[in-house]
Design an enzyme around this catalytic site. Structure first.
Site, PDB file in Angstrom:
ATOM      1  N   ASP A 211     -49.424  26.079  15.752  1.00 35.44           N
ATOM      2  CA  ASP A 211     -50.490  26.894  15.158  1.00 35.44           C
ATOM      3  C   ASP A 211     -51.267  26.141  14.079  1.00 35.44           C
ATOM      4  O   ASP A 211     -52.283  26.626  13.580  1.00 35.44           O
ATOM      5  CB  ASP A 211     -49.904  28.191  14.576  1.00 35.44           C
ATOM      6  CG  ASP A 211     -49.390  29.104  15.683  1.00 35.44           C
ATOM      7  OD1 ASP A 211     -49.802  28.941  16.848  1.00 35.44           O
ATOM      8  OD2 ASP A 211     -48.556  29.983  15.386  1.00 35.44           O
TER       9      ASP A 211
ATOM     10  N   LYS B  79     -54.322  29.606  23.736  1.00 36.29           N
ATOM     11  CA  LYS B  79     -54.087  30.422  22.533  1.00 36.29           C
ATOM     12  C   LYS B  79     -55.162  31.515  22.465  1.00 36.29           C
ATOM     13  O   LYS B  79     -55.829  31.781  23.448  1.00 36.29           O
ATOM     14  CB  LYS B  79     -54.095  29.516  21.296  1.00 36.29           C
ATOM     15  CG  LYS B  79     -52.879  28.587  21.233  1.00 36.29           C
ATOM     16  CD  LYS B  79     -51.599  29.400  21.078  1.00 36.29           C
ATOM     17  CE  LYS B  79     -50.356  28.531  21.167  1.00 36.29           C
ATOM     18  NZ  LYS B  79     -49.146  29.335  21.269  1.00 36.29           N
TER      19      LYS B  79
HETATM   20  C1  S3P Z   1     -45.083  32.670  18.307  1.00 32.46           C
HETATM   21  C2  S3P Z   1     -44.956  31.565  19.104  1.00 32.46           C
HETATM   22  C3  S3P Z   1     -46.036  30.590  19.335  1.00 32.46           C
HETATM   23  C4  S3P Z   1     -47.159  30.735  18.317  1.00 32.46           C
HETATM   24  C5  S3P Z   1     -47.521  32.159  18.042  1.00 32.46           C
HETATM   25  C6  S3P Z   1     -46.323  32.954  17.565  1.00 32.46           C
HETATM   26  C7  S3P Z   1     -43.923  33.574  18.140  1.00 32.46           C
HETATM   27  O1  S3P Z   1     -46.545  30.778  20.639  1.00 32.46           O
HETATM   28  O2  S3P Z   1     -48.298  30.020  18.757  1.00 32.46           O
HETATM   29  O3  S3P Z   1     -48.539  32.224  17.046  1.00 32.46           O
HETATM   30  O4  S3P Z   1     -43.915  34.381  17.194  1.00 32.46           O
HETATM   31  O5  S3P Z   1     -42.992  33.491  18.958  1.00 32.46           O
HETATM   32  P1  S3P Z   1     -45.862  30.068  21.914  1.00 32.46           P
HETATM   33  O6  S3P Z   1     -44.432  30.277  21.782  1.00 32.46           O
HETATM   34  O7  S3P Z   1     -46.422  30.725  23.128  1.00 32.46           O
HETATM   35  O8  S3P Z   1     -46.279  28.629  21.814  1.00 32.46           O
END
Ligand code: S3P
Length: 430
Positions: free
Chosen positions: A317, A344
């Site tokens: 992020d 995203k």
């Molecule tokens: C998150 C996982 C991440 C992140 C998102 C929050 C989470 O996504 O980008 O903002 O809380 O599990 P991904 O696991 O799909 O990469």
């Protein structure tokens, strides 16, 4: 506020900042509080729109959630099997975490629920979880065979699986571990590299048992969870914008307090250290399932950095704000194989390359690899957020070092993760 004009900062920035609760932890606090037996209380819960969507979804399924203040929630858990069929669609706004984790949980319940979201969420791939959940026994319908919301799910009797994920994703891993809580037998999830481990920590802290070996996490279904109470750590992904501001405005003295300090999230810290930034750390503390820390940053000339694919999950992020930092580093920075950024809230390679180029940055993408040549002076420009909170905040920070006036449009999205972003920005510019 939907548009903001930012002028170059001429003075160093200073102040002591506490951040809203980490978004990932806030979602999970609501989820685990709802599924536990007993009453949980959480303070510093993120009041951003994403977490409000998770809260409303559980309320629509019969969970009692009381606001003792904006950020202090008391949740009366309904136990593992206690959710009720929602009477209407569950609207999850912009939140991929809400949708993917809820799909995992709902696959354990013998009722039908329909999950919807805004235009961005409705175009994000859900097959990465729904294919596995179908294999476990859930019935799932949605556009493109359950890949896109609206998605209707009818769960019930689940078989455990052994999932070998093609991508490192905490959302997918968490959805499958949560589904595994309802399956008969042991579900195992293996990732290509380790993504954030909050779900694993919450499972253990709320009294569940999991096994972790190398990149595999396993869980046996049917375990009861017990209510817990704690303060949610400040969001390191929100703090990252102010860490960048502190580094970019020479002589700044910003003190960061009670920030989540989890090795699966501190990739930004490691990259800043490689750039030459020095972290002066305060004492570490345990807060519920996680560790927190206070710190200040000292920086001088910035070295360029390289980020390889294996490191990406620890700072996924933070890539938008890292591209801003790269424009001021002394040389060529490379972020390799960032394909996950394409899916995203918006395509964050596209949003940062086009917007920073407009400010005069030397940035381009080669496939999914981002290359930035620095240092380049940035100039003010008229920009837009692509309706993505992290693009929006990154561009505002870029505006602090750009000559002239930078106008960023489309800022409502900041409400999803960082409602008081502008208050904190005002604090450090005083
Ligand atoms: C998150 C996982 C991440 C992140 C998102 C929050 C989470 O996504 O980008 O903002 O809380 O599990 P991904 O696991 O799909 O990469």
């Amino acid at each position: 506020m939907n548009s903001y004009t930012v002028q170059k900062t001429i003075r160093p920035l200073s102040g002591t900042l506490c951040f809203p609760g980490d978004k990932s932890l806030s979602h999970r606090a609501i989820i685990f509080g709802a599924l536990a037996e007993g009453v949980s209380e959480f303070t510093n819960v993120l009041a951003g729109e994403d977490c409000v969507c998770t809260r409303k979804a559980f309320e629509d399924m019969g969970v009692r959630v009381e606001s003792l203040s904006d950020t202090h929630l008391r949740i009366t858990g309904r136990g593992l099997r206690g959710l009720q069929a929602p009477k209407k669609e569950l609207y999850l706004g912009n939140s991929g975490t809400s949708m993917r984790l809820l799909l995992g949980i709902l696959s354990g319940f013998d009722f039908e629920a329909t999950l919807t979201g805004d235009a961005s969420l409705s175009s994000r791939p859900m097959r990465r979880v729904t294919d596995y959940l179908k294999q476990m026994g859930a019935r799932i319908d949605g556009r493109d065979s359950g890949n896109f919301a609206p998605i209707t799910i009818h769960g019930g009797h689940l078989e455990p699986i052994r999932a070998l994920l093609p991508m490192a994703s905490a959302q997918v891993k968490s959805a499958l571990l949560l589904a595994g809580l309802f399956a008969e037998g042991e579900t195992a999830v293996t990732e290509p590299s380790k993504s954030r481990d909050h779900t694993e920590r919450f499972l253990s802290f709320f009294g569940g048992r999991i096994k972790e070996k190398d990149l595999t996490v396993s869980i046996t279904g049917g375990q009861a969870l017990q209510a817990k109470s704690f303060a949610i750590a400040g969001d390191i992904s929100s703090a990252a914008f102010f860490m960048a501001a502190s580094v970019l405005a020479p002589g700044s003295q910003i003190r960061f307090e009670s920030i989540l300090w989890n090795p699966t999230r501190t990739g930004i810290v490691d990259v800043l250290k490689r750039m030459g930034v020095v972290f002066e750390m305060g004492p570490y503390r345990e807060e519920g399932p996680e560790k927190i820390a206070d710190f200040m940053l000292k920086s001088g000339e910035l070295r360029p950095f390289e980020i390889k694919k294996e490191e990406l999950p620890r700072l996924i992020d933070e890539i938008p704000i890292l591209t801003v930092l790269a424009t001021q580093a002394n040389g060529r920075s490379v972020i390799h194989d960032a394909d996950e950024l394409r899916v995203k809230e918006t395509d964050r390679i596209e949003s940062m390359v086009t917007m920073l180029s407009r400010m005069g940055a030397k940035i381009h993408a080669q496939g999914n690899t981002v290359i930035v040549e620095g240092p380049t002076p940035l100039h003010g420009a008229k920009l837009h957020s692509f309706k993505d909170h992290r693009t929006a905040m990154s561009l505002i920070i870029a505006g602090l070092i750009a000559d002239g006036e930078t106008i960023v449009e489309g800022l409502d999205c900041i409400q999803t993760s960082f409602p008081n972003f502008f208050d904190l920005l005002r604090t450090i510019r005083k």
